[in-house]
Each structure stands twice: as C-alpha cells, then as structure tokens.
Design an enzyme around this catalytic site. Sequence first.
Site, PDB file in Angstrom:
ATOM      1  N   CYS A   1       0.812  -1.219   0.000  1.00  0.00           N
ATOM      2  CA  CYS A   1       0.000   0.000   0.000  1.00  0.00           C
ATOM      3  C   CYS A   1       0.850   1.277   0.000  1.00  0.00           C
ATOM      4  CB  CYS A   1      -0.873   0.039   1.254  1.00  0.00           C
ATOM      5  SG  CYS A   1      -2.201  -1.168   1.282  1.00  0.00           S
TER       6      CYS A   1
ATOM      7  N   GLU B   1       0.588   3.770   2.025  1.00  0.00           N
ATOM      8  CA  GLU B   1       0.990   4.131   3.388  1.00  0.00           C
ATOM      9  C   GLU B   1       2.303   3.434   3.756  1.00  0.00           C
ATOM     10  OE1 GLU B   1      -1.928   3.071   2.337  1.00  0.00           O
ATOM     11  OE2 GLU B   1      -3.606   3.914   3.486  1.00  0.00           O
TER      12      GLU B   1
HETATM   13  N1  THU Z   1      -4.337   0.374  -1.129  1.00  0.00           N
HETATM   14  C1  THU Z   1      -3.521   1.325  -0.570  1.00  0.00           C
HETATM   15  O1  THU Z   1      -2.490   1.693  -1.165  1.00  0.00           O
HETATM   16  N2  THU Z   1      -3.861   1.837   0.633  1.00  0.00           N
HETATM   17  C2  THU Z   1      -4.980   1.486   1.334  1.00  0.00           C
HETATM   18  O2  THU Z   1      -5.173   1.957   2.437  1.00  0.00           O
HETATM   19  C3  THU Z   1      -5.961   0.586   0.740  1.00  0.00           C
HETATM   20  C4  THU Z   1      -5.536  -0.118  -0.492  1.00  0.00           C
HETATM   21  C5  THU Z   1      -3.966  -0.182  -2.436  1.00  0.00           C
HETATM   22  C6  THU Z   1      -3.516  -1.609  -2.418  1.00  0.00           C
HETATM   23  C7  THU Z   1      -3.794  -2.047  -3.838  1.00  0.00           C
HETATM   24  O3  THU Z   1      -2.678  -1.684  -4.654  1.00  0.00           O
HETATM   25  C8  THU Z   1      -4.993  -1.191  -4.245  1.00  0.00           C
HETATM   26  O4  THU Z   1      -5.083  -0.139  -3.305  1.00  0.00           O
HETATM   27  C9  THU Z   1      -6.306  -1.953  -4.275  1.00  0.00           C
HETATM   28  O5  THU Z   1      -6.514  -2.625  -3.090  1.00  0.00           O
END
Ligand code: THU
Length: 130
Positions: free
Chosen positions: A52, A54
């Site tokens: 993610c 974050e």
């Molecule tokens: N994702 C994030 O980067 N942060 C979050 O808090 C939720 C999900 C990303 C992970 C993945 O690459 C995409 O969003 C779909 O789940």
Amino acid sequence: MSHDLFLAAKAAMANAYAPYSKFPVGAAIRTTDGRVFSGCNIEVASYPEGWCAETTALGHYIMGGGGEIAEIAVVAERMARITPCGACRQRLAEFAGADAKLHLCDDAGVVETVTMGAMLPYGFEGGILK
Ligand code: THU
C-alpha cells in the site's frame, strides 16, 4: 496547512504502480519538525506481494530519519474518502501516536480528519515485546 500534505499525497499517487487493480493511492506523512515523506501503492503480478501507499510512505519516513509523526494524508483516485486498510493502520500505529491526525481526502482535498487512536482502537501494542 493540511492542504499541502494532501497535495504531497496526491503527487505521490501520480507515481502509483497499480496495473492490476487500477486503484492508485497516495499517502504523505509529516513529522512534528516539518519533514514530509510520501508514497504510492506498488502492485506485483503475484497479487498478495504488492503493498500500500501508506507502507511506501513509512519506508521513506524511516529512511529519512523517522521522528514524531504529526499528521498523515491519504488519497485515492477512485474513492471519495479512502481509509487505510487494517494492516496499514497497524503499521502507521507503530510510529504515529494516538493523537496523530489522519486526513482522509478526495480529489480536491481533505474531507475528514480523524486521529490514529480513533482509526485503530484497541490496536495491538508491542511495548511488552521490547
Ligand atoms: N491500497 C492502498 O495503497 N492503501 C490502502 O489503504 C488501501 C488499499 C492499495 C492496495 C492495492 O494496490 C490497491 O489499493 C487496491 O486494493
């Protein structure tokens, strides 16, 4: 003040590598001494291996010397008010105290501000492990 952190998160989102979900996300962390670290989500063809925005931002924060976190902004291109996933809440809580602000954004700016404590109540705390 939080708007510039939103802009940092949005700029980071432009670097997202999300060819599988097509769900770009950006995050930015500001320390109490004013340093800003940002990140985007990075996906992998073996889907569970991606991570993610974050988490990328936390990597930059640690490599930049860490320190006390004042606020965090998160934005997603296709969601009006994204909230960090459960795993990222735990990762953020490793470094951000319960009073740190978490700005939830849409494409134009901050929609809602909550605290880390509200975002992860009763989270596991690792103090006993140290
Ligand atoms: N994702 C994030 O980067 N942060 C979050 O808090 C939720 C999900 C990303 C992970 C993945 O690459 C995409 O969003 C779909 O789940």
